[in-house]
Write an enzyme that holds these catalytic residues in place. Structure first.
Site, mmCIF file in Angstrom:
data_model
loop_
_atom_site.group_PDB
_atom_site.id
_atom_site.type_symbol
_atom_site.label_atom_id
_atom_site.label_comp_id
_atom_site.label_asym_id
_atom_site.label_seq_id
_atom_site.Cartn_x
_atom_site.Cartn_y
_atom_site.Cartn_z
ATOM 1 C CG HIS A 160 -2.054 0.899 1.148
ATOM 2 N ND1 HIS A 160 -1.916 2.263 1.216
ATOM 3 C CD2 HIS A 160 -3.376 0.659 0.971
ATOM 4 C CE1 HIS A 160 -3.115 2.820 1.082
ATOM 5 N NE2 HIS A 160 -4.016 1.866 0.932
ATOM 6 N NE ARG B 86 -2.102 8.023 -2.204
ATOM 7 C CZ ARG B 86 -2.382 6.871 -2.794
ATOM 8 N NH1 ARG B 86 -2.231 6.742 -4.095
ATOM 9 N NH2 ARG B 86 -2.804 5.853 -2.087
#
Lengths: 258, 660
Positions: free
Chosen positions: B257, B273
């Site tokens: 991740h 994000r």
């Protein structure tokens, strides 16, 4: 948005102060070893940026004393394994930053639970016993629902209110901070009372107030609480224990009269 | 010698293990769950995002069904998954959510009317249907066509684990806490239970069972940097491996991740994000546009992770005492957005980094996240090579994730596999195959062998330090068997891991107590973890292609012509220093969805020779069945419903697919 920005001065890469030398005063004891006497042992460690008690205790184990017993699982504040008394206050060690503590840090196991060794206590056994006594599961109206069918609707606000109380991680801090639990071995603690409040709120549970009264309408239940509310102050999940206990006491007093 | 007899021995007290035990109890069998920790502390609790199930209640989930979930999952797996198992899974997932709802999970619910959401960084108003009001809600997640992820606010795994844990207590399932299985009892053909060590007293007990189920989760801790809990050390996989008979499937398939906080590895959500957060290097430079001018920070999980590591390798990482990292900068999102939409991220930063993301950057680095591989089983959860041994959840490879798992499919798998495998275990012990005819010498010898190994560690006078070997293993894995893989690095890793394994055979301890001795636990677990690490590293070295999360810089293409097959690792002799690898081909001609482009990532792959033929067949079949309902078409293409336990067969009702 510029493509290059100044690294903020507060970022952990650039600590302003020189690193401290921390002194960990750890209460040690192995109750199964007849030679063992409870005593405090001091470990010295250089502080690091972003150091938590999880990182510090593992460094002590890796570099100073491989036999030091303590419990961590998720190390992310989710699982409730690492409750311990940090400078006199029960809390989750994994999310306690050393920078928020003085140079001398005293660590002791949670009181009220069976000691396994050093900082490790048997909260699991206590919680299972509490769950069995209070039957902390949904006593379903419908035992075997048809899983192919659309689920029963629930008011969205009610689901949120249930989740608010469902967030308890059974860490045991509330029991360790409880005056009644010190005096009454079988007191179910704020953790137990909060669970009853949670299931009483849940329409999927068919138990009546009279049945809940059978479970907590005693001095080992809601009437044992002396309202010192240490539980509320230390709960790492900020559960609304004060209001839930007060609410449950009123409700159980009413159920008791009926 | 203490011996405990039961019908079903479940090793691991997370969601998969508990659900298996409940299933067995409901069929009238005894079950005992072994757990290293109180079961409600299991890593299942950390699944915060949600659980995929195609209920289609929210308006953005309208039109969702098993077919769409199936396609997303198979594409996500980069065609590594067993498609029949994926079908079993997607058909059971809605039933699992509904069962959990009945058990008290406070699923977040749909509110009818207008609401404002952020889609592709834009504020959009959507309107929920009146008939959906109060039903289980779904949220958006990566890699899915529809909003399919059912959730409980920010604590899905926790709420699920507590509901299932409490149901296990209600069913009277004994959980033997702080007990660790250290070896399986078997004769090379049938598994009879396990040798179990009490982590408090050190005592060994033989648990003899008709069926033994491994549900111990992933192996993240063989890496130095992982989002996994400290108990996720792959020990269940190692127990199976050490039988010499059971195999581990696809161990090289490991997911990373992009944004684990540094150095703790705790996850911060992709939402940072998604909402406009930026990645920066040691100099404050936003580097993702240099590598991915189009998608920038919002390229897929594996791509962003690869670019971050590449940038660190080039010397642009920020340096700290714990190593190098990069920065996640969400300061531009503003206080209101962070405190309302990213509350969890704010709390993690506050508690674990002591920083305020409203004004400070967050130290991040890609972290190991999920183990797609595990104990190889049939669709029933049983090992094809060791009768009576079952596995489920992240510990197993039955195999629904192939080479890459979709977000929200892991916690869904735990309960679904627990439901399905629990029924198959009950079937097994009710059949003659489940009868137990165990020589007592086998039990005695198994316990004696483990006692001897522990005594060798405690008193053998070895000189190697267990924690040092473990840290070195983790460092080798993170440095050389990580996101970017290259032949030379992998060879070096295998070589070094072999050296560590040899050295682990002469570990000596500083503390000789047999009770709560963390050094002893580290010692015997490190010996096991090294074998698992070697399966990952040799699997990665041998697989000369890139598929899903397995990325070889020297072989960047997916190569169906050579590698559309599952890796099977076995450990033949205890003294070996390498696993034996074999390969199990996937049959393109029976696939419902033949291999193709995933719709994202690399378009450049080598086809399997059977792919065009299967594609033609399917096209003809679809033309012939034009106008038939989707269930009928599916049943013609790849029948699977006969594989499901009778209890979990049947269609799933939806607002738009009412049942009579």
């Amino acid at each position: 948005m510029s493509d290059t920005a100044q690294v903020p001065a507060t970022a952990p890469a650039a600590p302003a102060a020189p690193l401290r030398k921390l002194r960990f005063h750890v209460l040690r004891h192995d109750p199964r070893d007849p030679q063992s006497l409870p005593h405090t042992e001091v470990f010295e460690l250089e502080e690091a940026a972003g150091m938590t008690l999880f990182i510090a205790l593992n460094e002590i184990r890796e570099s100073l004393d491989a036999s030091l017993a303590f419990d961590f699982v998720c190390r992310a504040g989710i699982c409730g394994s690492c409750g311990m008394v940090v400078n006199g206050r029960p809390g989750l060690a994994c999310r306690t930053l050393t920078k928020d503590l003085p140079v001398d840090i005293t660590l002791a196991p949670l009181p009220a639970f069976e000691l396994i060794a050093d900082l490790s206590v048997n909260t699991g056994k206590w919680m299972r016993g509490m769950s069995e006594r209070l039957e902390t599961w949904v006593h379903a109206v419908e035992q075997d629902p048809d899983l192919r069918r659309i689920e029963a609707p629930m008011d969205p606000e009610l689901a949120e209110r249930i989740y608010e109380l469902d967030r308890c991680v059974e860490c045991g801090c509330c029991v360790a901070a409880c005056g009644t639990a010190r005096m009454r071995e079988d007191f179910v603690g704020a953790v137990g009372l909060n669970k009853i409040a949670r299931f009483a709120l849940d329409p999927r549970d068919n138990r009546t107030d009279a049945e809940f009264y059978e479970l907590v309408g005693t001095d080992d239940g809601v009437f044992g609480c002396m309202t010192l509310l240490g539980c509320h102050d230390v709960c790492p999940k900020n559960l609304p224990l004060q209001t839930q206990i007060a609410f449950l006491r009123r409700r159980m007093a009413r159920a008791g009269m009926e | 010698m203490k011996v405990i007899y039961t019908d079903v021995l479940v090793i691991g007290g997370g969601l998969a293990g508990l659900r298996i035990a409940i299933g067995a109890r409901r069929r009238g069998h005894d079950a005992i769950v072994l757990s290293l920790v109180p079961p409600k502390r299991s890593h299942s609790a950390a699944a915060q995002g949600g659980m995929q199930a195609s209920l289609g209640n929210v308006i953005k989930g309208q039109g969702d069904n098993e077919d769409v979930h199936f396609e997303d999952t198979v594409k996500g797996s980069d065609w590594g998954a067993d498609q029949q198992v994926v079908r079993m899974f997607v058909n059971t997932a809605p039933k699992a959510v509904r069962e959990l709802a009945a058990w008290g999970v406070p699923w977040s619910r749909v509110r009818q009317g207008d609401r404002e959401v952020i889609i592709n960084s834009q504020k959009v108003t959507i309107t929920e249907r009146g008939e959906a009001h109060g039903l289980v809600a779904q949220r958006d997640f990566g890699g899915t066509k529809k909003w399919r992820t059912c959730y409980v606010s920010d604590g899905t795994g926790h709420a699920m684990l507590f509901a299932v844990g409490d149901q296990a207590i209600a069913a009277g399932v004994p959980v033997h806490e702080r007990k660790e299985a250290i070896a399986l009892i078997h004769d090379g053909a049938r598994c009879y239970g396990a040798v179990v060590r009490d982590l408090i007293t050190g005592e060994l007990t033989a648990y003899v069972a008709k069926a033994t189920a491994i549900a111990t989760g992933g192996a993240g801790r063989v890496y130095r940097v992982t989002t996994n809990a400290v108990i996720c050390e792959g020990i269940g996989a190692a127990l199976a491996l050490e039988t010499g008979v059971a195999a581990l499937g696809n161990m090289e398939a490991v997911q990373f991740h992009p944004t684990g906080i540094f150095p703790a590895g705790i996850l911060v959500t992709e939402g940072c994000r998604g909402d406009g957060g930026l990645l920066r290097d040691a100099n404050g430079h936003r580097f993702m546009p240099d590598y991915e001018p189009e998608k920038k920070e919002l390229a897929s999980r594996d791509v962003v992770s690869r670019r971050m590591e590449e940038h660190i390798r080039k010397g642009h990482g920020a340096k700290s005492r714990f190593g190098e990292h990069l920065w996640l900068d969400i300061t531009q999102l503003g206080r209101h957005h962070i405190e309302h939409n990213l509350r969890e991220v704010k709390e993690i930063c506050q508690y674990f980094l002591g920083v305020d993301p409203v004004k400070d950057w967050i130290a991040v680095r890609p972290a190991q996240h999920y183990t797609m591989g595990g104990v190889r089983t049939k669709y029933t959860g049983e090992s094809p090579t060791l009768r009576g041994l079952f596995a489920a959840g992240e510990a197993a490879c039955w195999d629904m994730h192939g080479f890459n798992r979709l977000g929200g499919n892991s916690v869904a798998e735990t309960v679904v596999a627990g439901m399905i495998v629990g029924e198959f275990i009950a079937d097994f012990i009710e059949s003659p195959k489940g009868d137990l005819d165990i020589p007592t010498a086998l039990v005695r010898e198994a316990v004696a062998a483990e006692r001897a190994k522990l005594d060798a560690l405690l008193q053998g006078g070895g000189t190697e330090r267990a924690d040092a070997l473990k840290i070195e293993m983790q460092q080798v894995m993170t440095d050389r068997v990580g996101i970017f893989r290259r032949g030379a690095d992998l060879e070096e890793a295998v070589h070094r891991l072999q050296g560590l394994l040899v050295r682990s055979r002469s570990i000596g301890l500083r503390h000789h107590a047999d009770g709560p001795n963390p050094e002893l636990v580290t010692a015997y677990r490190t010996q096991k973890m090294l074998k698992v690490a070697l399966c990952i590293a040799t699997g990665a070295l041998t697989r000369t292609e890139s598929r899903g999360a397995h990325f070889r810089e020297d072989f960047p293409r997916r190569d169906d012509s050579h590698w559309l097959k599952r890796t099977l690792a076995t450990w033949k002799e205890p003294g070996d220093t390498l696993p034996c690898l074999a390969y199990e081909p996937l049959d393109v001609l029976s696939m419902e969805l033949p291999p193709g482009w995933r719709g994202y990532g690399n378009k450049d792959y080598l086809d399997h020779p059977d792919t065009p033929r299967r594609a033609d067949e399917l096209q003809q079949l679809r033309e012939r069945l034009h106008g038939a309902d989707r269930h009928a078409v599916q049943a013609e293409i790849m029948p699977y419903e006969h594989l499901l336990p009778a209890r979990f067969r049947g269609r799933n009702e939806r607002i738009d697919e009412r049942m009579p």
